[in-house]
Design a protein around this motif. Structure first.
Motif, PDB file in Angstrom:
ATOM      1  N   GLN A 142      39.447  44.824  38.940  1.00 21.58           N
ATOM      2  CA  GLN A 142      38.596  46.000  38.715  1.00 21.58           C
ATOM      3  C   GLN A 142      38.919  47.123  39.701  1.00 21.58           C
ATOM      4  OE1 GLN A 142      37.061  42.721  38.862  1.00 21.58           O
ATOM      5  NE2 GLN A 142      37.480  42.787  36.656  1.00 21.58           N
ATOM      6  N   ASP A 143      40.031  46.978  40.438  1.00 21.36           N
ATOM      7  CA  ASP A 143      40.505  47.967  41.394  1.00 21.36           C
ATOM      8  C   ASP A 143      39.591  48.074  42.611  1.00 21.36           C
ATOM      9  OD1 ASP A 143      42.720  49.574  41.947  1.00 21.36           O
ATOM     10  OD2 ASP A 143      41.581  51.404  41.601  1.00 21.36           O
ATOM     11  N   ARG A 144      38.749  47.065  42.839  1.00 22.40           N
ATOM     12  CA  ARG A 144      37.955  47.027  44.056  1.00 22.40           C
ATOM     13  C   ARG A 144      38.816  46.486  45.198  1.00 22.40           C
ATOM     14  NH1 ARG A 144      33.012  43.546  41.720  1.00 22.40           N
ATOM     15  NH2 ARG A 144      34.862  42.306  41.187  1.00 22.40           N
ATOM     16  N   SER A 145      38.671  47.086  46.360  1.00 25.30           N
ATOM     17  CA  SER A 145      39.482  46.736  47.519  1.00 25.30           C
ATOM     18  C   SER A 145      38.601  46.029  48.543  1.00 25.30           C
ATOM     19  CB  SER A 145      40.090  48.013  48.134  1.00 25.30           C
ATOM     20  OG  SER A 145      40.872  47.714  49.259  1.00 25.30           O
ATOM     21  N   TRP A 146      38.856  44.734  48.753  1.00 22.92           N
ATOM     22  CA  TRP A 146      38.019  43.897  49.621  1.00 22.92           C
ATOM     23  C   TRP A 146      38.732  43.641  50.942  1.00 22.92           C
ATOM     24  CZ3 TRP A 146      33.275  43.357  47.759  1.00 22.92           C
ATOM     25  CH2 TRP A 146      33.074  43.427  46.372  1.00 22.92           C
ATOM     26  N   ASN A 147      38.065  43.993  52.053  1.00 21.86           N
ATOM     27  CA  ASN A 147      38.673  43.798  53.367  1.00 21.86           C
ATOM     28  C   ASN A 147      38.724  42.326  53.748  1.00 21.86           C
ATOM     29  OD1 ASN A 147      35.705  44.521  53.545  1.00 21.86           O
ATOM     30  ND2 ASN A 147      35.980  43.731  55.619  1.00 21.86           N
ATOM     31  N   ILE A 148      39.873  41.931  54.286  1.00 19.45           N
ATOM     32  CA  ILE A 148      40.102  40.554  54.726  1.00 19.45           C
ATOM     33  C   ILE A 148      40.113  40.472  56.249  1.00 19.45           C
ATOM     34  CG2 ILE A 148      41.757  38.647  54.706  1.00 19.45           C
ATOM     35  CD1 ILE A 148      42.644  39.709  51.930  1.00 19.45           C
ATOM     36  N   CYS A 149      40.894  41.306  56.899  1.00 18.01           N
ATOM     37  CA  CYS A 149      40.927  41.335  58.358  1.00 18.01           C
ATOM     38  C   CYS A 149      41.489  42.668  58.808  1.00 18.01           C
ATOM     39  CB  CYS A 149      41.745  40.167  58.921  1.00 18.01           C
ATOM     40  SG  CYS A 149      43.478  40.167  58.416  1.00 18.01           S
ATOM     41  N   LEU A 166      43.863  44.816  56.335  1.00 15.41           N
ATOM     42  CA  LEU A 166      44.444  44.099  55.203  1.00 15.41           C
ATOM     43  C   LEU A 166      43.370  43.865  54.155  1.00 15.41           C
ATOM     44  CD1 LEU A 166      46.846  42.430  53.971  1.00 15.41           C
ATOM     45  CD2 LEU A 166      45.901  40.449  55.199  1.00 15.41           C
ATOM     46  N   CYS A 167      43.670  44.219  52.900  1.00 21.23           N
ATOM     47  CA  CYS A 167      42.704  44.084  51.812  1.00 21.23           C
ATOM     48  C   CYS A 167      43.337  43.387  50.612  1.00 21.23           C
ATOM     49  CB  CYS A 167      42.184  45.458  51.355  1.00 21.23           C
ATOM     50  SG  CYS A 167      41.309  46.404  52.605  1.00 21.23           S
ATOM     51  N   GLU A 168      42.471  42.886  49.750  1.00 21.97           N
ATOM     52  CA  GLU A 168      42.891  42.395  48.438  1.00 21.97           C
ATOM     53  C   GLU A 168      42.277  43.292  47.376  1.00 21.97           C
ATOM     54  OE1 GLU A 168      43.108  38.120  46.276  1.00 21.97           O
ATOM     55  OE2 GLU A 168      41.081  38.861  46.621  1.00 21.97           O
ATOM     56  N   VAL A 169      43.098  43.738  46.432  1.00 24.10           N
ATOM     57  CA  VAL A 169      42.631  44.592  45.341  1.00 24.10           C
ATOM     58  C   VAL A 169      42.515  43.731  44.089  1.00 24.10           C
ATOM     59  CG1 VAL A 169      43.060  46.673  43.985  1.00 24.10           C
ATOM     60  CG2 VAL A 169      43.789  46.568  46.387  1.00 24.10           C
ATOM     61  N   LEU A 172      44.952  56.175  54.893  1.00 28.59           N
ATOM     62  CA  LEU A 172      46.099  55.950  54.018  1.00 28.59           C
ATOM     63  C   LEU A 172      46.079  54.520  53.500  1.00 28.59           C
ATOM     64  CD1 LEU A 172      48.961  57.608  56.127  1.00 28.59           C
ATOM     65  CD2 LEU A 172      47.433  58.687  54.454  1.00 28.59           C
ATOM     66  N   THR A 173      46.568  54.324  52.295  1.00 26.18           N
ATOM     67  CA  THR A 173      46.683  52.983  51.736  1.00 26.18           C
ATOM     68  C   THR A 173      48.083  52.766  51.185  1.00 26.18           C
ATOM     69  OG1 THR A 173      45.883  53.653  49.547  1.00 26.18           O
ATOM     70  CG2 THR A 173      44.235  52.886  51.127  1.00 26.18           C
ATOM     71  N   PHE A 174      48.553  51.540  51.293  1.00 25.25           N
ATOM     72  CA  PHE A 174      49.852  51.118  50.759  1.00 25.25           C
ATOM     73  C   PHE A 174      49.609  49.818  50.002  1.00 25.25           C
ATOM     74  CE2 PHE A 174      50.452  53.686  54.482  1.00 25.25           C
ATOM     75  CZ  PHE A 174      51.502  54.537  54.149  1.00 25.25           C
ATOM     76  N   THR A 175      49.960  49.793  48.726  1.00 26.20           N
ATOM     77  CA  THR A 175      49.530  48.711  47.839  1.00 26.20           C
ATOM     78  C   THR A 175      50.727  48.089  47.131  1.00 26.20           C
ATOM     79  OG1 THR A 175      47.507  49.983  47.464  1.00 26.20           O
ATOM     80  CG2 THR A 175      47.904  48.110  46.006  1.00 26.20           C
ATOM     81  N   SER A 176      50.714  46.754  47.034  1.00 27.47           N
ATOM     82  CA  SER A 176      51.798  46.031  46.367  1.00 27.47           C
ATOM     83  C   SER A 176      51.610  46.047  44.856  1.00 27.47           C
ATOM     84  CB  SER A 176      51.832  44.590  46.868  1.00 27.47           C
ATOM     85  OG  SER A 176      50.742  43.849  46.326  1.00 27.47           O
ATOM     86  N   GLU A 177      52.600  45.579  44.179  1.00 22.32           N
ATOM     87  CA  GLU A 177      52.470  45.274  42.753  1.00 22.32           C
ATOM     88  C   GLU A 177      51.610  44.016  42.608  1.00 22.32           C
ATOM     89  OE1 GLU A 177      53.632  46.974  40.092  1.00 22.32           O
ATOM     90  OE2 GLU A 177      54.292  48.526  41.517  1.00 22.32           O
ATOM     91  N   PRO A 178      51.030  43.785  41.422  1.00 18.54           N
ATOM     92  CA  PRO A 178      50.278  42.539  41.229  1.00 18.54           C
ATOM     93  C   PRO A 178      51.142  41.317  41.537  1.00 18.54           C
ATOM     94  CG  PRO A 178      49.850  44.055  39.427  1.00 18.54           C
ATOM     95  CD  PRO A 178      50.961  44.667  40.227  1.00 18.54           C
ATOM     96  N   ALA A 183      47.047  35.128  41.937  1.00 15.71           N
ATOM     97  CA  ALA A 183      48.018  35.789  41.068  1.00 15.71           C
ATOM     98  C   ALA A 183      47.319  36.898  40.291  1.00 15.71           C
ATOM     99  CB  ALA A 183      48.633  34.774  40.110  1.00 15.71           C
ATOM    100  N   GLY A 184      47.976  38.020  40.162  1.00 15.82           N
ATOM    101  CA  GLY A 184      47.399  39.166  39.481  1.00 15.82           C
ATOM    102  C   GLY A 184      46.685  40.129  40.411  1.00 15.82           C
ATOM    103  N   ARG A 185      46.354  39.681  41.619  1.00 16.39           N
ATOM    104  CA  ARG A 185      45.732  40.558  42.615  1.00 16.39           C
ATOM    105  C   ARG A 185      46.834  41.301  43.377  1.00 16.39           C
ATOM    106  NH1 ARG A 185      40.305  38.846  43.685  1.00 16.39           N
ATOM    107  NH2 ARG A 185      39.496  38.132  41.669  1.00 16.39           N
ATOM    108  N   ARG A 186      46.446  42.358  44.078  1.00 20.36           N
ATOM    109  CA  ARG A 186      47.390  43.157  44.861  1.00 20.36           C
ATOM    110  C   ARG A 186      47.015  43.128  46.343  1.00 20.36           C
ATOM    111  NH1 ARG A 186      46.694  48.721  42.162  1.00 20.36           N
ATOM    112  NH2 ARG A 186      44.683  47.798  41.586  1.00 20.36           N
TER     113      ARG A 186
END
Length: 590
Positions: free
Chosen positions: A461-468, A455-458, A405-411, A511-514
């Motif tokens: 280009q809608d790519r989801s990069w894992n942070i931790c 935790l990821c940053e989107v 499952l994923t839950f994503t913020s607004e930019p 800024a602009g990332r999700r």
């Protein structure tokens, strides 16, 4: 002076000599009569010189021998020794057990050498770092400085991270040690083929058979670690050295990586030293356990650290903590870890797969998934032992699975800098799933399950990069919440709150990332699959699927750094890129 390609590659200070006398295979007798073998690298300098001690189970050949020579050229005696039962050293290698005694006996031997001037330094990563902790508290005033790299003083807690079993780390390490003893050609072929025996071992059920599948023989310590699943047991207490940290008097340098397997426990060691009144220096970069950037940076910083504590011209930085801030090209120096300027900001999981700082009403169903241990949710990137599968990855293939499952913020409208420890509290209603897909009555079967949070940053280009990320193992009960959970936080008759401690981080969301939060039931084989039955490790004879419904309130707590001057503009040239790791070429199949 001879050419110095290793020194230049590692960005070491200028060499003092090009001539190094090497004596190999030196016998060093232990108190029980066992002979350990060592190599001595002595620079051709007419002066008393400090000694760097490296004790390793990984052999004394290249590339370690090249590093030893390069360090010796900078004005140090270097003694590298094969641990008991490894390489050409005698005895039996039983991980962790005899490193204290063997280290102290080696120090006694050093005191009898004409080139030893009474100044001892210790260096090394991973297990080579662990043996430093084993020796440090009893080395006395002779120990002038330590450089501990991607390691911990106690290997028990990392072995059972989150209450699970760190299968990939333990079995892969077992395979590495076994390969050192086997035929080189056979092992080279196995490596070129992608280590199929190891892959079959990682997939094996039950786990008690995994070592035989991987190496062809039972590995005593692997079997023992399956049986000793409590990191606070006498077995692990006897082999750990956390209790001795307050007795250490030498200056300690600690170097870690945001994607390293030992990072949370390395920071526990840092906190223990600080609580004892010491001032360790801490560097955390954008590295995983086997990063080339980590190897280069740690060698250079360790040599500078050693010179500063043995009369060299190097100056120690004023702020003892230095961390690389992901999402930028810079580093931030801090007075301590975690920074007191970080304030916890909760982000709440909400309906429609959204993430917000606004709390949601309690008791709402957000979404659900079924975790099937017969087809476990795979691990992708993150902290792993082997570099080529570690680190920062595009998570889109993983997030496309129905059990994630994923839950994503607004930019974001402005940058958000997150620096410090991270935790999540996920409210789960778990039920067992019968083979026909139905769920039995609540009291029919007790579900055992894991909660994995990432935790990821989107990006744009809608790519989801894992942070931790992190995992917690839980078990539902008929009358209360999961084992290790907080009964007071459980919504009435709705679910149970599972607390997940993620790896810490330092990251700047642009800024602009999700911001995105993943929730799933595992990350195999990084963590052993949860069989769903509560069976002990190694006895997974039945695999039972579990349905997890995610409810409100569920949240992740981010340590947001209060505005300060921008991170220094120094580019992290010694490290690997963090915006897009060199081992990422696009979506990876899962």
């Amino acid at each position: 002076m001879r050419l110095d390609p290793v020194g230049r590659l590692l960005k070491l200070p200028p060499a003092l000599t090009g001539r190094v006398r090497t004596t190999k295979g030196i016998p060093v007798r232990m108190r029980d009569g066992v002979i350990l073998r060592a190599d001595h690298y002595g620079p051709a300098l007419d002066a008393e010189l400090p000694t760097v001690l490296v004790r390793t189970p990984y052999g004394r050949g290249a590339p370690t021998s090249l590093l030893c020579r390069a360090v010796a050229q900078r004005g140090f005696n270097v003694l590298i020794q094969s641990c008991r039962g490894t390489g050409d050293s005698g005895g039996t290698f039983e991980p962790l057990l005899q490193e204290r005694e063997d280290g102290l006996d080696t120090l006694d031997w050093l005191r009898l050498q004409p080139w030893y001037d009474g100044r001892l330094l210790t260096y090394g990563p991973s297990y080579v770092g662990f043996v430093q902790w084993a020796l440090a508290a009893e080395a006395g005033d002779e120990l002038k400085a330590m450089a501990t790299i991607v390691t911990a003083s106690d290997f028990g807690p990392p072995t059972y991270a989150g209450g699970a079993f760190s299968l990939d780390t333990v079995l892969t390490w077992s395979a590495i040690l076994d390969a050192q003893r086997g035929p080189r050609l056979e092992n080279a072929v196995e490596l070129l083929r992608g280590q199929p025996r190891l892959q079959r071992g990682l997939a094996r059920v039950p786990l008690a058979e995994a070592d035989r599948i991987t190496t062809g023989a039972e590995i005593e310590f692997f079997q023992r670690w399956l049986a000793e699943a409590d990191p606070t047991s006498a077995y692990w207490t006897q082999r750990g050295h956390t209790h001795s940290l307050p007795k250490i008097t030498a200056p300690v340098l600690m170097i870690g990586g945001w994607y390293d397997i030992f990072l949370p426990w390395q920071l526990v060691d840092y906190a223990a030293l600080r609580a004892a009144g010491l001032q360790p220096h801490l560097t955390v970069g954008p590295w995983h356990h086997g990063s080339a950037g980590l190897f280069q940076h740690s060698a250079a910083e360790a040599v500078a650290w050693f010179r500063a504590h043995t009369g060299g011209p190097e100056r120690i930085r004023e702020r003892p903590v230095r961390v690389h801030v992901g999402g930028t090209a810079g580093w931030r120096e801090l007075p301590e870890w975690p920074p007191v300027t970080s304030q916890t900001q909760p982000w709440y999981l909400r309906r429609n797969a959204t993430l917000s700082t606004t709390p949601a009403p309690g008791g709402e169903r957000l979404d659900g998934f079924t975790y099937d241990p017969k087809h476990p949710t795979p691990a992708l990137g993150g902290p792993r032992l082997i570099g080529k599968i570690s680190g920062r990855r595009d998570n889109r293939p993983l997030e496309a699975r129905p059990d994630v499952l994923t839950f994503t913020s607004e930019p974001l409208t402005e940058p958000l800098e997150v620096v410090g420890p991270i935790s999540a509290e996920i409210t789960v209603h778990a039920t067992c799933v019968r083979p026909n897909g139905s769920t039995p009555p609540t009291r029919d079967l007790v579900p055992y399950f894991d909660v994995f949070v990432r935790l990821c940053e989107v990006d744009e280009q809608d790519r989801s990069w894992n942070i931790c990320d992190g995992l917690a193992r839980a078990a539902a009960t008929e009358t209360g919440p999961a084992t290790g959970t907080d009964p007071a936080s459980e919504p009435a008759a709705a679910g149970q709150t599972v607390r997940v401690e993620l790896w810490p981080t330092a990251y700047r969301f642009a800024a602009g990332r999700r911001i995105r939060v993943q929730v799933s039931g595992g990350a195999h084989p990084r963590f052993s699959r949860n069989p769903g039955t509560g069976a002990p490790l190694g006895h997974e004879l039945e695999l039972r699927a579990v349905r997890q419904e995610i409810l409100t309130p569920s949240s992740i707590s981010l340590p947001v750094l209060r505005p300060e001057p921008e991170p220094e503009s120094e580019l992290a040239q010694e490290s690997e890129p963090v915006a897009q790791s060199s081992n990422v070429d696009g979506p990876t199949s899962v």
